[in-house]
Design a protein around this motif. Structure first.
Motif, PDB file in Angstrom:
ATOM      1  N   GLU A 279       0.834  -1.210   0.000  1.00 23.72           N
ATOM      2  CA  GLU A 279       0.000   0.000   0.000  1.00 23.72           C
ATOM      3  C   GLU A 279       0.862   1.250   0.000  1.00 23.72           C
ATOM      4  O   GLU A 279       0.577   2.228  -0.698  1.00 23.72           O
ATOM      5  CB  GLU A 279      -0.924   0.001   1.218  1.00 23.72           C
ATOM      6  N   THR A 280       1.936   1.181   0.793  1.00 24.65           N
ATOM      7  CA  THR A 280       2.825   2.339   0.843  1.00 24.65           C
ATOM      8  C   THR A 280       3.455   2.589  -0.533  1.00 24.65           C
ATOM      9  O   THR A 280       3.516   3.728  -1.005  1.00 24.65           O
ATOM     10  CB  THR A 280       3.921   2.120   1.904  1.00 24.65           C
ATOM     11  N   LEU A 281       3.887   1.506  -1.146  1.00 22.77           N
ATOM     12  CA  LEU A 281       4.433   1.628  -2.500  1.00 22.77           C
ATOM     13  C   LEU A 281       3.411   2.278  -3.430  1.00 22.77           C
ATOM     14  O   LEU A 281       3.737   3.203  -4.188  1.00 22.77           O
ATOM     15  CB  LEU A 281       4.772   0.239  -3.048  1.00 22.77           C
ATOM     16  N   THR A 282       2.200   1.803  -3.371  1.00 25.26           N
ATOM     17  CA  THR A 282       1.143   2.338  -4.227  1.00 25.26           C
ATOM     18  C   THR A 282       0.976   3.838  -4.019  1.00 25.26           C
ATOM     19  O   THR A 282       0.906   4.610  -4.979  1.00 25.26           O
ATOM     20  CB  THR A 282      -0.184   1.616  -3.912  1.00 25.26           C
TER      21      THR A 282
ATOM     22  N   TYR B 103       8.853   8.766  -6.817  1.00 25.39           N
ATOM     23  CA  TYR B 103       9.496   7.584  -7.394  1.00 25.39           C
ATOM     24  C   TYR B 103      10.772   7.192  -6.675  1.00 25.39           C
ATOM     25  O   TYR B 103      11.099   6.028  -6.533  1.00 25.39           O
ATOM     26  CB  TYR B 103       9.766   7.802  -8.892  1.00 25.39           C
ATOM     27  N   LYS B 104      11.509   8.239  -6.249  1.00 24.27           N
ATOM     28  CA  LYS B 104      12.775   7.948  -5.584  1.00 24.27           C
ATOM     29  C   LYS B 104      12.540   7.141  -4.309  1.00 24.27           C
ATOM     30  O   LYS B 104      13.162   6.116  -4.055  1.00 24.27           O
ATOM     31  CB  LYS B 104      13.490   9.266  -5.234  1.00 24.27           C
ATOM     32  N   GLU B 105      11.546   7.624  -3.546  1.00 27.42           N
ATOM     33  CA  GLU B 105      11.229   6.940  -2.285  1.00 27.42           C
ATOM     34  C   GLU B 105      10.718   5.527  -2.563  1.00 27.42           C
ATOM     35  O   GLU B 105      11.027   4.588  -1.832  1.00 27.42           O
ATOM     36  CB  GLU B 105      10.181   7.728  -1.495  1.00 27.42           C
ATOM     37  N   ALA B 106       9.938   5.422  -3.632  1.00 31.60           N
ATOM     38  CA  ALA B 106       9.401   4.104  -3.993  1.00 31.60           C
ATOM     39  C   ALA B 106      10.555   3.146  -4.265  1.00 31.60           C
ATOM     40  O   ALA B 106      10.559   2.005  -3.812  1.00 31.60           O
ATOM     41  CB  ALA B 106       8.492   4.219  -5.209  1.00 31.60           C
ATOM     42  N   LYS B 107      11.522   3.655  -5.007  1.00 28.97           N
ATOM     43  CA  LYS B 107      12.658   2.802  -5.348  1.00 28.97           C
ATOM     44  C   LYS B 107      13.432   2.396  -4.090  1.00 28.97           C
ATOM     45  O   LYS B 107      13.838   1.250  -3.932  1.00 28.97           O
ATOM     46  CB  LYS B 107      13.592   3.570  -6.292  1.00 28.97           C
TER      47      LYS B 107
ATOM     48  N   MET C 181      15.098  -1.394  -0.020  1.00 30.97           N
ATOM     49  CA  MET C 181      15.249  -1.653   1.415  1.00 30.97           C
ATOM     50  C   MET C 181      14.610  -2.963   1.836  1.00 30.97           C
ATOM     51  O   MET C 181      15.136  -3.692   2.668  1.00 30.97           O
ATOM     52  CB  MET C 181      14.569  -0.527   2.206  1.00 30.97           C
ATOM     53  N   PHE C 182      13.457  -3.241   1.285  1.00 33.86           N
ATOM     54  CA  PHE C 182      12.727  -4.434   1.721  1.00 33.86           C
ATOM     55  C   PHE C 182      12.701  -5.513   0.653  1.00 33.86           C
ATOM     56  O   PHE C 182      11.843  -6.373   0.641  1.00 33.86           O
ATOM     57  CB  PHE C 182      11.313  -4.035   2.179  1.00 33.86           C
TER      58      PHE C 182
END
Lengths: 587, 816
Positions: B686-689, B697-701, B706-707
């Motif tokens: 959900e967070t990714l979404t 996008y940077k944070e998504a990547k 990270m996980f």
């Protein structure tokens, strides 16, 4: 009056249980004079609706009905009856209600009715809360209630959680309900039990039967009791039910023998869901409930033709006598006609959902592939997760996969667990643990026990159309639970013939008890030679509609001499089973 | 013996008789000095000195004492009640003494003076005093001096009700009650008469009903059936009315000076008035008829259901209407089948043939069964042993002439008479009539005998009447336990007598032993108890929790197990270690304990888990707990506990997942600090979404890395996120950027779902499987494109199939 002649008579007799409980309810209400307000534990609303209907409430002067919730409460009625499950966490609410009501009127008569039995810890809690003196405590022993002509439930018990917690405290109540059953229908002659919980219940029954049964009960109407511990077979509930009834339960959910449908399913408009009662009093439904979805179309067509022909007979009716016969036929015909319309609509809707190219059809194929040959479908499972399919669906299939291949390899095991936690949330760490506890999900250790079960008990049979085998309830998979029960009737030695399988592959125990001395039994059996033997099957922890259909099919086989009544703590399906393993959200 | 009818008095169309039960055993008792209270059904008498009489009592020992006598005047006990003032005394049906004291306290004593229960009707601080009280078999009404009317309907469950009194209550002259089972409301009603000519009827939860009368009431009494009220007025008249005041049955002027000391009902609708000062006992019938009895000593009247007991200094008598079944047998000049049978039986004794002829005559008239039945019943009602015998003989003779007579009735009557005559002997002193005996029941009779400690007789009666002996035996054993003697002797004597009986409650015997301080004896007795529900509570009381727990578990009753557990939790004497030590290895007890703790005491649960060395359970429990709070720090705290727990249980996977979750929560926290996003509470997916939707996008990547989110999942999430925002171009770029690890079907699917078929078409060529391509083209009704695929695949059947599905106007080639 023998119980075991036809299905209608099974229903007639079983009705006594309902009447008894209704009488009990009336008696409790008659403890006071004047209008009554009922305040219900929300968990009891549904169970109570099985035995207490609006006319009965009216007769008992119940003018107000409340659910016990965290809210302000006041009523002008001074006779209050709290109907409670002995749930510790509800007692403080009860205390709040009583206190606020005492402010309104000092002259209330308050009764706390525990269902099914009083509980000491709840009473202690009420005492601690200082309201014990304000109320009179009584019991309402709502035990086995008919859900249908051949189904009994213990509506006040929800036993699924107990499967995980290893909680045996409710078993005594189960045994008590069976003792009460015998008061009405006579002593069981034999008990066959399988699984730990069943063994405990059987022990209690045996003790009470030998100690305190009156002669009146010697005249047994039910020959045999089979007690089945759900934990012996948790696989079958996970498999998609493919009978008409089972599929309705899977898609729409059956509750107390009713289904709530969206109006468009029935070709109607509006937003309000429509309640359709589904039971053996519906002439069409009783014919089709146990049929496999794929044979339903043909069957419905034939029935329509049949009814059309009968309607047509009006035109051919010439003499007054013939016309009279036709008119006599009309009311049942119209009832059938109406019911047929409803079922056609439901059927068409189900066909749309399960038909070619549908997601469900694919899933069923995969599921059957796993069950038939132990096929591995990890990619498909992965895709289900990535599609973020309903977690119940994902876990059901994952558990089936795990069982048929004797557990997941370490890497896969961790992979799937991690994907599920990432996708559906961290709290499902608990869910996964619970599924492991139930043995539904496991790491591969040792051999595959399922293969030999499948082979020896013939758990998969493609030929079900021809053989009318119980495997038709899942389009090929025969429920393990019912195969085990079948063994009791097909093999002279019963479960002893598969002793090794039960003890080693299923890892459980079984037993058999003769309660009526041999010579007496032979006397009885002389009388009963012409009638079918009647057998009560009690499922501790729930039973699916498909399993019930399978039992009905068993009793309808040509050479069968047994008729089943099914008793269960609750009705169960795969989604419900999975949900019980979710973390408890209560405090 | 003479014909009994010679002693009958004809009165008001009926016959009345007075029977002497006993010459009183007591000596020197002058009833005029005492207030007497008698227990119904020929029961005991309680005598207490009347304070209102100023008399010289020589002996101090008489003061502050209640004397308990049998109806035959045998002293059973004296109860010393100290310096309190008694305002009322009554008896419960099983002969416990109910005493109301002036300070509003109520005590229940057994007949030997042991206090069974104390109830305070008012708060001590209120210092209320009793003005008047009425005591009945199981309840009490008190009118206090502060004008409060308090009612207890059942002493077993003493709930105090307060009734509303009229605002201005005049001076009270009399108070009486109507028992709950006679009233419409189902609750006790209280009648109060006042000097200002008023009568009030008071009931629970209702306003007082006021009746104004022509003259004041001096005394009033409700009949034993609750239907009639008799009252005596200032002008010396007796009135009888229905209790609903609808009907007046009688007004009778007594023409007597002074008021009666006592009014009593006698056999239905007749009233007795005790004008003690005039030495007169006046009997008044419904049709103004009256009869006078003279007594030259004080008397006390006891209303029974079928007559009145009259206690005097010297005698105990019984005045009753002669039972109807007796009358025609003995009444002179009247003949009845039973009378003929009786006479015939007497004739037999005299060896005359007349008897046989008479009986055959009755038989011929088909009246013999009736005659036998009547003689039997009359025997029951007769007081004289001789008459009883004669009547029984007559019945016995008569029934020999009858085929198929139900002989049991004869046997039952014979046994009943044996019982009644036995308890009537003066040392037991229970003067119970047959009518009373049938009404009270054998159970109550036995209870009374046992209370008097007549165990042996009670036991014999049980045997004679084939009643269960359990209760008698248990009570005997309880008294035995109290007796002196070595534990061993007592145990042996109890077990030898009771051991073979079924259903004996050894727990109640053990309980008595325990309260007598004989603990060892109690435990030994308890071993003979079969019912766990009885055993367990007592074992707890005896501080034997482990034994109690084992017995509770054996019974399978959750309630009993909880009883032991809760006791140990709440008892400061049981340390946690001790508790855990006891429940260890007891699976069921642990399960129930866990269930309880989850709801009531999570802290204790953690202690239990660590004691049982089950850290994984702690970890999981803390996870569940964390979903009940929204406080971030709290969640982190719980998560850390879980992590530690999992690491000590060596559950590496859970440990890893938990640590990862901690990392993830921190990531989310930082994200919320840096950006306006709200992500806490959402899953990784959900967070990714959210990140992709909002174009972080940077944070998504970073999150993906990270996980270590698998590429495939990432693609699914991103695809769905973009589609949900209808960013079709971006989606297409994303799909083209690199080779999709999830194929292109999902892209087509999601476009079709969003009804953007032009977008969907873009992805179909990328699909590998030609047949899938065709499937999608057909779904989108692009038959030409589908045909092209078939042609390029050189698949004639496929092509034919496509053509068949296509509309006729489309020109699909026929051949490849």
């Amino acid at each position: 009056m023998a119980l075991n002649l036809s299905e209608t008579q099974v229903l007639d007799n079983i009705q006594i249980l309902l009447e008894d409980i209704q009488n009990e309810f009336v008696k409790i209400c008659n403890l006071v004079k004047g209008d009554i307000a009922l305040i219900l534990d929300p968990e009891l609303s549904l169970p109570l609706s099985l035995c207490v209907d609006p006319p009965l409430l009216k007769k008992c002067r119940v003018t107000k009905l409340y659910e016990l919730k965290d809210q302000d409460f006041q009523t002008t009625i001074t006779k209050l009856f709290f109907y409670l499950k002995p749930r510790l966490e509800m007692m403080s609410l009860v205390a709040d209600y009583i206190r606020s009501q005492e402010k309104v009127s000092s002259s209330c008569e308050i009764f706390i009715v525990f269902v099914p039995r009083r509980s000491m810890i709840c009473e202690k809690e009420l005492e601690k809360l200082g309201v014990l003196g304000a109320a009179s405590l009584i019991e309402f022993q709502m035990d086995l209630l008919p859900l249908d002509g051949d189904i009994l439930t213990l509506p006040n018990l929800s036993f699924t959680r107990e499967l995980i917690d290893n909680d045996t405290s409710q078993l005594l109540n189960i045994a008590k309900s069976l003792i009460k059953f015998q008061v009405f229908f006579g002593k069981f002659q034999t008990i066959d039990w399988i699984g730990e919980y069943s063994g405990i219940v059987s022990d209690i029954l045996q003790k009470t039967i030998t100690s305190s049964f009156s002669k009146k009960m010697e005249n047994s109407k039910v020959d045999q009791l089979i007690i089945f511990d759900r934990r012996v077979d948790l696989l079958s509930p996970l498999v998609t039910q493919l009978t008409y009834e089972g599929l309705i339960d899977e898609i729409h959910g059956l509750q107390n023998g009713n289904v709530l449908l969206n109006p468009e399913v029935l070709g109607q408009r509006g937003n309000k869901k429509i309640r359709i009662p589904l039971n053996s009093t519906d002439p069409i439904y009783s014919l089709i409930r146990d049929k496999n979805m794929s044979t339903m179309g043909e069957f419905l067509k034939r029935t329509i033709k049949n009814i059309a022909e009968k309607y047509g007979s009006r035109t051919s009716a010439k003499t007054l006598g013939e016309l009279k016969d036709f008119v006599k036929m009309l009311p049942p015909l119209q009832k059938k006609h109406h019911s047929l319309g409803t079922h056609l609509s439901i059927y068409q809707d189900l066909v749309r959902i399960t038909g070619g190219g549908s997601v469900l059809k694919k899933r069923i194929e995969i599921e059957l592939g796993m069950l038939a040959d132990g096929e591995k479908h990890f990619d498909y499972l992965k895709e289900l997760i990535y599609r973020e399919e309903d977690i119940n669906i994902v876990l059901r299939l994952l558990c089936i996969q795990s069982i048929v291949i004797g557990g997941l390899k370490n890497k896969q095991f961790d992979f799937f667990r991690r994907e599920i936690v990432h996708t559906y949330g961290f709290e499902h760490v608990v869910t996964l643990t619970n599924l492991e506890k139930l043995g539904l999900l496991k790491k591969k250790e040792g051999g595959n026990t399922f293969n030999s079960l499948r082979k020896n008990l013939k758990l998969f049979d493609d030929n079900f159309f021809k053989t009318n085998d119980i495997s038709l309830v899942h389009s090929g998979y025969a429920p393990l639970s019912i195969r085990l029960i079948q063994k009791l009737f097909d093999n002279k030695n019963g479960w002893k013939s598969i002793d090794d399988l039960i003890k080693n592959n299923l890892g459980t125990n079984y037993g058999s008890i003769e309660l009526v001395p041999k010579e007496k039994k032979s006397q009885n059996s002389k009388i009963q030679n012409f009638t079918k033997k009647l057998c009560l099957v009690f499922f501790i922890g729930g039973v699916t509609y498909a399993e019930i259909s399978a039992l009905r099919i068993l009793s309808q086989r040509e050479n069968s001499n047994v008729e089943f009544i099914i008793a269960t703590t609750n009705m169960l399906n795969g989604n419900q089973l999975i949900r019980t393993s979710f973390p408890e959200k209560e405090k | 013996m003479d014909n009994p009818s010679l002693t009958w008095n004809e009165f008001d169309r009926y016959f009345y008789e007075k029977h002497d039960f006993y010459q009183m055993e007591w000596e020197d008792i002058d009833l005029s000095n005492y207030i007497v209270s008698a227990s119904r059904f020929g029961g005991l008498l309680a005598l207490i000195l009347d304070d209102s009489k100023v008399i010289q009592i020589n002996s101090v020992s008489v003061k502050h004492r209640i004397f308990i006598y049998t109806s035959s005047g045998v002293l059973i006990s004296q109860i010393d009640y100290g310096n309190k003032k008694v305002k009322g005394v009554g008896w419960t049906l099983d002969e416990r003494l109910l005493v109301v004291y002036e300070d509003c306290s109520v005590m229940i004593y057994d007949i030997f003076g042991e206090i069974i229960k104390t109830v305070l009707m008012t708060q001590e601080k209120d210092q209320e005093l009793v003005y008047r009280t009425v005591v009945w078999e199981n309840g009490i009404v008190i009118l206090t001096k502060k004008d409060r009317l308090l009612v207890i309907e059942s002493m077993d469950d003493p709930k105090i009700m307060e009734y509303t009194l009229p605002l201005k209550l005049g001076a009270v002259t009399a108070m009486e009650i109507i028992l709950p089972f006679f009233t419409f409301s189902g609750h006790t009603e209280v009648l109060i008469s006042t000097l200002d000519n008023r009568l009030y009827i008071l009931a629970e939860k209702s306003e007082p009903l006021e009746i104004e009368l022509d003259e004041g009431i001096v005394d009033l009494v409700i009949s034993p059936t609750g239907k009639l009220l008799a009252y005596y007025t200032t002008s010396g008249s007796l009135y009888v009315v229905s209790t609903d005041f609808e009907k007046n049955y009688l007004k009778f002027n007594c023409n007597t000076k002074g008021s009666p000391k006592q009014i009593s009902w006698c056999s239905g609708d007749t009233v007795l008035l005790n004008f003690e000062k005039n030495n007169l006992l006046l009997m008044v019938g419904p049709s103004q008829s009256y009869l006078q009895y003279y007594y030259y000593e004080p008397i006390h009247l006891v209303t029974e259901i079928d007559g009145t007991r009259i206690i005097s200094n010297t005698k105990c008598e019984f005045l009753r209407k002669v039972p109807e079944v007796i009358v025609p047998i003995f009444q002179l000049g009247v003949s009845s089948p039973a009378a003929f049978l009786y006479d015939a039986s007497e004739a037999f004794l005299n060896v005359t043939s007349k008897g046989d002829e008479t009986i055959r005559m009755i038989l011929k008239n088909r009246e013999l069964t009736l005659a036998v039945d009547n003689c039997l019943e009359a025997a029951g009602h007769s007081f004289s042993l001789e008459i009883q015998l004669k009547l029984m003989r007559a019945a016995s003779l008569g029934k020999t002439y009858l085929d198929g007579y139900y002989h049991d009735d004869f046997g039952i009557m014979a046994k009943d008479l044996r019982v009644l005559n036995q308890v009537k002997t003066f040392d037991i002193g229970m003067c119970i009539t047959y009518t009373q005996y049938k009404k009270m029941g054998v159970g109550l009779l036995i209870e009374r005998l046992v209370n008097r400690r007549f165990h042996y007789i009670a036991l014999k009666i049980c045997e004679c009447l084939a009643e269960s002996k359990d209760r008698v035996l248990v009570r005997w054993a309880c008294d035995k336990v109290k007796s002196s003697g070595s534990d061993e002797d007592i145990l042996n004597s109890i077990v030898s007598k009771l051991g073979k009986e079924k259903g004996i409650s050894f727990a109640s015997i053990a309980s008595v032993a325990y309260s007598e301080g004989k603990k060892k004896l109690a435990i030994k007795l308890l071993d003979h108890e079969n019912s766990a529900s009885q055993q367990v509570p007592l074992l707890i009381n005896m501080q034997k929790p482990e034994r109690a727990l084992i017995k509770a578990i054996e019974s399978g009753k959750a309630d009993l197990i909880y009883l032991v557990l809760l006791h140990m939790i709440n008892d400061p004497d049981y340390s946690e270690e001790k508790l855990f030590g006891i429940i260890q290895n007891k699976k069921i007890a642990i399960n129930l304990f866990v269930k309880y703790c989850k709801k009531k005491d999570p802290g204790f649960l953690i202690k239990l888990y660590s004691e049982l060395k089950q850290p994984t359970k702690i970890g999981l429990f803390k996870i569940v707990e964390s979903y009940q709070t929204n406080d971030f720090n709290e969640i982190m705290k719980l998560r850390n506990v879980s992590s530690m727990a999992f690491s000590s249980s060596k559950n590496t996977f859970f440990k890893k997942m938990t640590d990862e979750n901690i990392k993830f929560l921190n990531f989310q926290k930082q994200l919320e600090e840096k950006t306006p996003l709200k992500v806490i509470g959402h899953t990784i997916n959900e967070t990714l979404t959210i990140l992709i939707k909002r174009e972080y996008y940077k944070e998504a990547k970073r999150l993906k890395k990270m996980f270590s989110v698998p590429n495939e999942r990432f693609w699914w999430v991103k695809m769905k996120a973009l589609a949900s925002k209808h960013r079709w171009k971006e989606l297409f770029d994303f799909a083209n950027n690199e080779k999709s690890p999830i194929g292109y079907e999902p892209f087509v699917d999601i476009c079709i779902q969003n009804s953007v078929s032009d977008q969907a078409l873009k992805y179909i060529p990328k699909i590998k499987e030609p047949i899938t391509k065709v499937k999608y083209y057909l779904k989108l009704k692009k038959f030409e494109l589908a045909a092209n695929v078939a042609i390029s695949q050189k698949d004639q059947t496929l092509l034919d199939d496509i053509r068949n599905r296509a509309p006729k106007n489309l020109k699909i080639p026929h051949n490849i």
